[in-house]
Scaffold this motif. Structure first.
Motif, mmCIF file in Angstrom:
data_model
loop_
_atom_site.group_PDB
_atom_site.id
_atom_site.type_symbol
_atom_site.label_atom_id
_atom_site.label_comp_id
_atom_site.label_asym_id
_atom_site.label_seq_id
_atom_site.Cartn_x
_atom_site.Cartn_y
_atom_site.Cartn_z
ATOM 1 N N PRO A 162 0.831 -1.207 0.000
ATOM 2 C CA PRO A 162 0.000 0.000 0.000
ATOM 3 C C PRO A 162 0.865 1.256 0.000
ATOM 4 O O PRO A 162 1.912 1.308 0.653
ATOM 5 N N GLY A 163 0.407 2.247 -0.749
ATOM 6 C CA GLY A 163 1.146 3.497 -0.865
ATOM 7 C C GLY A 163 2.019 3.572 -2.104
ATOM 8 O O GLY A 163 2.516 4.654 -2.455
ATOM 9 N N GLN A 164 2.223 2.438 -2.782
ATOM 10 C CA GLN A 164 3.022 2.446 -4.002
ATOM 11 C C GLN A 164 2.181 2.859 -5.215
ATOM 12 O O GLN A 164 0.954 2.804 -5.186
ATOM 13 N N ARG A 206 14.028 -2.617 -12.245
ATOM 14 C CA ARG A 206 14.631 -3.205 -11.044
ATOM 15 C C ARG A 206 15.694 -2.285 -10.466
ATOM 16 O O ARG A 206 15.784 -2.116 -9.242
ATOM 17 N N ALA A 207 16.478 -1.650 -11.335
ATOM 18 C CA ALA A 207 17.559 -0.780 -10.863
ATOM 19 C C ALA A 207 17.033 0.492 -10.199
ATOM 20 O O ALA A 207 17.738 1.094 -9.383
ATOM 21 N N THR A 208 15.810 0.887 -10.527
ATOM 22 C CA THR A 208 15.265 2.139 -9.995
ATOM 23 C C THR A 208 14.244 1.929 -8.883
ATOM 24 O O THR A 208 13.527 2.850 -8.520
ATOM 25 N N GLY A 209 14.167 0.709 -8.345
ATOM 26 C CA GLY A 209 13.389 0.500 -7.135
ATOM 27 C C GLY A 209 12.018 -0.106 -7.283
ATOM 28 O O GLY A 209 11.257 -0.162 -6.312
ATOM 29 N N VAL A 210 11.659 -0.595 -8.485
ATOM 30 C CA VAL A 210 10.382 -1.312 -8.628
ATOM 31 C C VAL A 210 10.410 -2.549 -7.732
ATOM 32 O O VAL A 210 11.455 -3.174 -7.545
ATOM 33 N N THR A 211 9.261 -2.898 -7.174
ATOM 34 C CA THR A 211 9.203 -4.024 -6.236
ATOM 35 C C THR A 211 8.579 -5.280 -6.840
ATOM 36 O O THR A 211 9.133 -6.370 -6.755
ATOM 37 N N ALA A 212 7.395 -5.152 -7.435
ATOM 38 C CA ALA A 212 6.701 -6.286 -8.053
ATOM 39 C C ALA A 212 6.465 -5.974 -9.527
ATOM 40 O O ALA A 212 6.225 -4.820 -9.892
ATOM 41 N N MET A 213 6.534 -7.000 -10.373
ATOM 42 C CA MET A 213 6.275 -6.749 -11.795
ATOM 43 C C MET A 213 5.787 -8.023 -12.462
ATOM 44 O O MET A 213 6.144 -9.139 -12.070
ATOM 45 N N THR A 217 5.798 0.499 -7.500
ATOM 46 C CA THR A 217 6.985 1.162 -6.978
ATOM 47 C C THR A 217 6.602 2.282 -6.030
ATOM 48 O O THR A 217 5.565 2.931 -6.213
ATOM 49 N N ALA A 218 7.446 2.508 -5.035
ATOM 50 C CA ALA A 218 7.260 3.632 -4.115
ATOM 51 C C ALA A 218 8.014 4.861 -4.607
ATOM 52 O O ALA A 218 7.944 5.923 -3.983
ATOM 53 N N LYS A 219 8.705 4.718 -5.737
ATOM 54 C CA LYS A 219 9.518 5.812 -6.289
ATOM 55 C C LYS A 219 8.875 6.336 -7.581
ATOM 56 O O LYS A 219 7.889 5.782 -8.062
ATOM 57 N N PRO A 220 9.424 7.415 -8.159
ATOM 58 C CA PRO A 220 8.885 7.901 -9.438
ATOM 59 C C PRO A 220 8.928 6.806 -10.503
ATOM 60 O O PRO A 220 9.748 5.884 -10.438
ATOM 61 N N ALA A 221 8.044 6.916 -11.491
ATOM 62 C CA ALA A 221 7.991 5.925 -12.562
ATOM 63 C C ALA A 221 9.342 5.833 -13.261
ATOM 64 O O ALA A 221 9.942 6.860 -13.603
ATOM 65 N N PRO A 222 9.852 4.615 -13.481
ATOM 66 C CA PRO A 222 11.124 4.464 -14.195
ATOM 67 C C PRO A 222 11.029 5.007 -15.621
ATOM 68 O O PRO A 222 9.933 5.151 -16.177
ATOM 69 N N SER A 223 12.162 5.266 -16.223
ATOM 70 C CA SER A 223 12.201 5.745 -17.602
ATOM 71 C C SER A 223 11.448 4.781 -18.518
ATOM 72 O O SER A 223 11.682 3.566 -18.480
#
Length: 327
Positions: free
Chosen positions: A166-168, A221-228, A291-297
């Motif tokens: 939650p929160g991602q 994966r390198a930019t912090g995505v968790t599940a895919m 992801t809890a971070k900005p969307a990857p490129s």
């Protein structure tokens, strides 16, 4: 854009029965060469430390997953690679090699087999990989099986289905709904799409030869995505799997996944609701991640992860949830 009929191909090239197994294999390797193919098994190099192996396999069955009056053999080979390499990318890994299992009727023209191999080689080249081995056998129908091998380097976790929280944000890379729309057009028109609707060809291409940008899984994966996962069974069904495995709910933003102009145009032409293609179409092999971070490129935000155990659109259940299922 017309394709040769199966009867026309028979006249053009010898069949598998006429040339025998050895020359069938030679025909495949002539268009999909590899310096490590040809022994009892391929020996893959491991150039980086802390590397884990990732493996997956998928089948394409004629009449079930493709038709040779709708797709060229090259497109069949291309599709077989993309659907397997998308699974490797969905783990955050890099595709490293492919193996081909081919079953075919004895009267199959060798040109079809070479076309499939050529499509495999071309699609693999975009990932700097090769077809490194496989097997051929006689069967009652044409079946293409790819086993894909990938590499997961470094100490970051693989992008498994159970790590959404939650929160991602929910993010996506690639088209959604195009493959299903292309299939619907093929079911109505075959490859004889009326000239006045020629702008819809990209939808047909998306079904016959889907595409995602190589390397997006590693970037994620390198930019912090968790599940895919990849959109193979349908947006709602595939995200429902992440939601169930992670014990969360996913709420999609309706504006972020609304049908684009091409889907709307195809829907009007066919008398179909294009929203169904987006929600439950599948076979786009779009990468779907949290992801809890900005969307990857290369990714865009399409929703959020919240508490609960469901998938909704602007807080409401989707009317289209069935998706693609083998049985």
């Amino acid at each position: 854009m017309s394709l040769e009929t199966k009867e026309e191909r028979v006249k053009l090239t010898p069949t598998l029965a006429e040339i025998g197994e050895k020359r069938v294999i030679e025909a495949i390797t002539s268009v999909a060469p590899s310096s490590i193919n040809g022994d009892d098994a391929a020996v893959l190099h491991t150039p980086v430390p802390n590397r884990r192996t990732v493996a997956t396999t998928d089948l394409l069955v004629e009449g079930r997953h493709f038709r040779l009056d709708w797709s060229t053999p090259e497109e069949v080979g291309h599709k077989a690679i993309v659907q397997n390499f998308a699974d490797i990318e969905a783990m955050g890994a890099r595709p490293a090699a492919a193996l081909l299992g081919l079953a075919a009727p004895a009267d199959t023209p060798i040109s079809i087999v070479q076309g499939i191999a050529r499509g495999i080689a071309e699609a693999s080249s975009h990932y700097n990989t090769e077809l490194v081995g496989g097997d051929v056998t006689q069967a009652g129908e044409l079946v293409v099986s790819i086993t894909a091998i990938g590499a997961l380097g470094g100490d970051r976790q693989a992008l498994t289905l159970d790590r959404a929280r939650p929160g991602q944000q929910v993010v996506a890379h690639g088209k959604i709904g195009w493959s299903a729309a292309g299939l619907a057009l093929l079911e109505r028109f075959g490859r004889a799409l009326p000239e006045e609707h020629s702008e819809l060809w990209p939808l047909i291409d998306a079904h016959c030869a889907p595409w995602i940008t190589p390397g997006r899984g590693q970037v994620a994966r390198a930019t912090g995505v968790t599940a895919m996962t990849d959109n193979s069974d349908g947006l709602i069904p595939d995200l429902s799997t992440i939601a169930a495995r992670s014990g969360v709910s996913i709420d999609l933003f309706a504006d972020a996944i609304k049908p684009d102009p091409l889907l709307v145009q195809a829907g009007a032409l066919l008398g179909r609701d294009p929203l169904e293609w987006v929600h439950a179409g599948g076979e786009d092999h779009t990468l779907l991640a949290t992801t809890a971070k900005p969307a990857p490129s290369g990714f865009r935000v399409i929703g959020e992860v919240v508490r609960g155990e469901s998938v909704t659109v602007d807080g409401r259940p989707s009317p289209y949830t069935k998706g693609w299922a083998s049985f």
